[in-house]
Design a protein around this motif. Structure first.
Motif, PDB file in Angstrom:
ATOM      1  N   ALA A 238      -2.698  31.129 -33.768  1.00 18.32           N
ATOM      2  CA  ALA A 238      -2.170  30.396 -34.920  1.00 18.32           C
ATOM      3  C   ALA A 238      -2.154  28.902 -34.646  1.00 18.32           C
ATOM      4  N   LYS A 239      -2.000  28.143 -35.722  1.00 23.15           N
ATOM      5  CA  LYS A 239      -1.651  26.729 -35.653  1.00 23.15           C
ATOM      6  C   LYS A 239      -0.210  26.595 -36.144  1.00 23.15           C
ATOM      7  N   ARG A 240       0.552  25.729 -35.494  1.00 22.70           N
ATOM      8  CA  ARG A 240       1.864  25.389 -36.039  1.00 22.70           C
ATOM      9  C   ARG A 240       1.707  24.114 -36.855  1.00 22.70           C
ATOM     10  N   LEU A 241       2.093  24.189 -38.117  1.00 30.00           N
ATOM     11  CA  LEU A 241       2.015  23.049 -39.015  1.00 30.00           C
ATOM     12  C   LEU A 241       3.410  22.465 -39.203  1.00 30.00           C
ATOM     13  N   ALA A 242       3.557  21.184 -38.870  1.00 30.28           N
ATOM     14  CA  ALA A 242       4.849  20.509 -39.002  1.00 30.28           C
ATOM     15  C   ALA A 242       4.856  19.659 -40.266  1.00 30.28           C
ATOM     16  N   ASN A 243       5.976  19.684 -40.968  1.00 34.80           N
ATOM     17  CA  ASN A 243       6.136  18.894 -42.181  1.00 34.80           C
ATOM     18  C   ASN A 243       6.909  17.627 -41.845  1.00 34.80           C
ATOM     19  N   ALA A 244       6.236  16.487 -41.941  1.00 38.64           N
ATOM     20  CA  ALA A 244       6.851  15.223 -41.552  1.00 38.64           C
ATOM     21  C   ALA A 244       8.005  14.835 -42.465  1.00 38.64           C
ATOM     22  N   ALA A 245       7.997  15.318 -43.697  1.00 37.52           N
ATOM     23  CA  ALA A 245       9.040  14.932 -44.652  1.00 37.52           C
ATOM     24  C   ALA A 245      10.314  15.743 -44.477  1.00 37.52           C
ATOM     25  N   THR A 246      10.177  17.040 -44.176  1.00 32.59           N
ATOM     26  CA  THR A 246      11.348  17.918 -44.119  1.00 32.59           C
ATOM     27  C   THR A 246      11.763  18.289 -42.701  1.00 32.59           C
ATOM     28  N   GLY A 247      10.859  18.121 -41.739  1.00 30.49           N
ATOM     29  CA  GLY A 247      11.149  18.528 -40.371  1.00 30.49           C
ATOM     30  C   GLY A 247      10.917  20.007 -40.122  1.00 30.49           C
ATOM     31  N   ALA A 248      10.559  20.754 -41.159  1.00 30.30           N
ATOM     32  CA  ALA A 248      10.302  22.188 -41.015  1.00 30.30           C
ATOM     33  C   ALA A 248       8.894  22.412 -40.471  1.00 30.30           C
ATOM     34  N   SER A 249       8.626  23.640 -40.037  1.00 30.02           N
ATOM     35  CA  SER A 249       7.289  23.993 -39.569  1.00 30.02           C
ATOM     36  C   SER A 249       6.986  25.430 -39.959  1.00 30.02           C
TER      37      SER A 249
END
Length: 337
Positions: A238-249
């Motif tokens: 898998a790839k882990r995708l991080a959301n820069a706006a929310t801090g979620a992944s």
């Protein structure tokens, strides 16, 4: 455990030494443009095309017929011959008609490979000569070799005239002329790395060959692979995708890479389209339990290897010191100071 590898090599990932405390390796690596940073990507991890970053990860997931070994005299056991510094990978040995071509240069040159038996791809499909043919077709195109211009940076694709299944575990490549670099060029990180034939699209589709588009250098998206399943010691999970706006992944499973990543032939690079503000922060690899070791690659020690992105050299240094990062390899992972 703290390990800093200054040579750009994946050998440490193939046979790392466990510290006995965990069965997981956290690492970072040199990228094409320097340090592996948030937002860098491997695209669909298609071994037959170019960038983003095949150099750092292709050796983990994919293998070729031959492998580079700078201590090897080749299968003939003699230095100063064509296969110096090459050893077997998915092929165990090979023979050529060099002597006949030397006597009569008008003859076509060929190499016949004996393939490694008992090898399976990450999706369970068998490795054999039929799989080799399917991969060569996908790299170069059909008999018309419609895609050879896609790989115009080296001479191998222009020297080859045909390839065929001789028997289940014998694969033959014929050249229009004697080509001394063949065994070495087949060991390179791309494009002749083998992927499961079940993950290849229809070789005859216009979407794959993109013949006219290559001539025009347009922005058409060619059909890509279905999933990145090779024969290597690790499979990408898998790839882990991080959301820069929310801090979620969130995790994007490997079988879904191609759904969001297409090949743009104008630059020969892969472009991926994720959600708003999402970038890749980790690449997650899992040990391939059915891996068949080769002369240069032994069975992996760690069950999982996570390649983590860092914003700068200082962050890499700090992570090594606090123990959250086990290994950094490549000349650009730490600053010269």
């Amino acid at each position: 455990m703290i390990c800093v590898a200054l040579l750009f090599s994946t050998a440490a990932l193939k046979a790392p030494k466990s510290d006995g405390m965990k069965n997981e390796l956290i690492f970072t690596a040199q990228w094409q443009t320097g340090l592996f940073k948030p937002g860098d990507d491997v695209g669909a991890l298609n071994p037959h095309v170019y960038r983003p970053e095949e150099f750092a990860v292709n050796d983990l997931v994919y293998e070729g017929l031959t492998a580079w070994d700078n201590t090897s005299p080749g299968v003939d056991g003699v230095f100063d011959t064509d296969d110096d510094f090459v050893t077997g990978a998915l092929a165990t040995s090979w023979v050529t008609n060099y002597d006949a071509v030397k006597a009569d240069p008008a003859l076509p040159y060929w190499i016949k490979f004996s393939l490694r038996k008992g090898v399976t791809f990450h999706d369970g499909q068998p490795w054999n000569a039929a799989a080799a043919v399917a991969n060569f077709n996908h790299v170069v195109g059909t008999a018309a070799r419609a895609r050879k211009g896609f790989h115009d940076w080296y001479g191998l694709v222009f020297a080859m005239s045909s390839w065929e299944e001789v028997s289940e575990y014998e694969f033959k490549v014929t050249f229009s002329h004697y080509y001394s670099a063949a065994e070495r060029e087949l060991s390179q990180i791309r494009p002749f790395r083998m992927i499961s034939p079940m993950q290849l699209p229809d070789i005859d589709s216009e979407g794959l060959s993109c013949t006219e588009t290559f001539k025009n250098w347009g922005s058409y998206k060619c059909v890509g692979i279905k999933a990145p399943y090779g024969t290597g010691p690790y499979k990408i999970a898998a790839k882990r995708l991080a959301n820069a706006a929310t801090g979620a992944s969130r995790l994007l499973p490997a079988q879904n890479f191609s759904a969001v990543c297409g090949v743009r032939d104008k630059a020969r690079f892969t472009v991926c389209e994720y959600g708003p503000n999402e970038t890749v922060s980790e690449l997650i690899f899992e040990k391939f339990a059915d891996y068949t070791p080769t002369p240069t690659i032994v069975m992996p020690t760690f069950d999982k290897a996570i390649m983590r992105a860092y914003p700068d050299h200082g962050a890499v240094k700090a992570a090594l010191e606090d123990g959250s990062l086990d290994m950094a390899y490549g000349l650009s992972t730490l600053s010269p100071s």
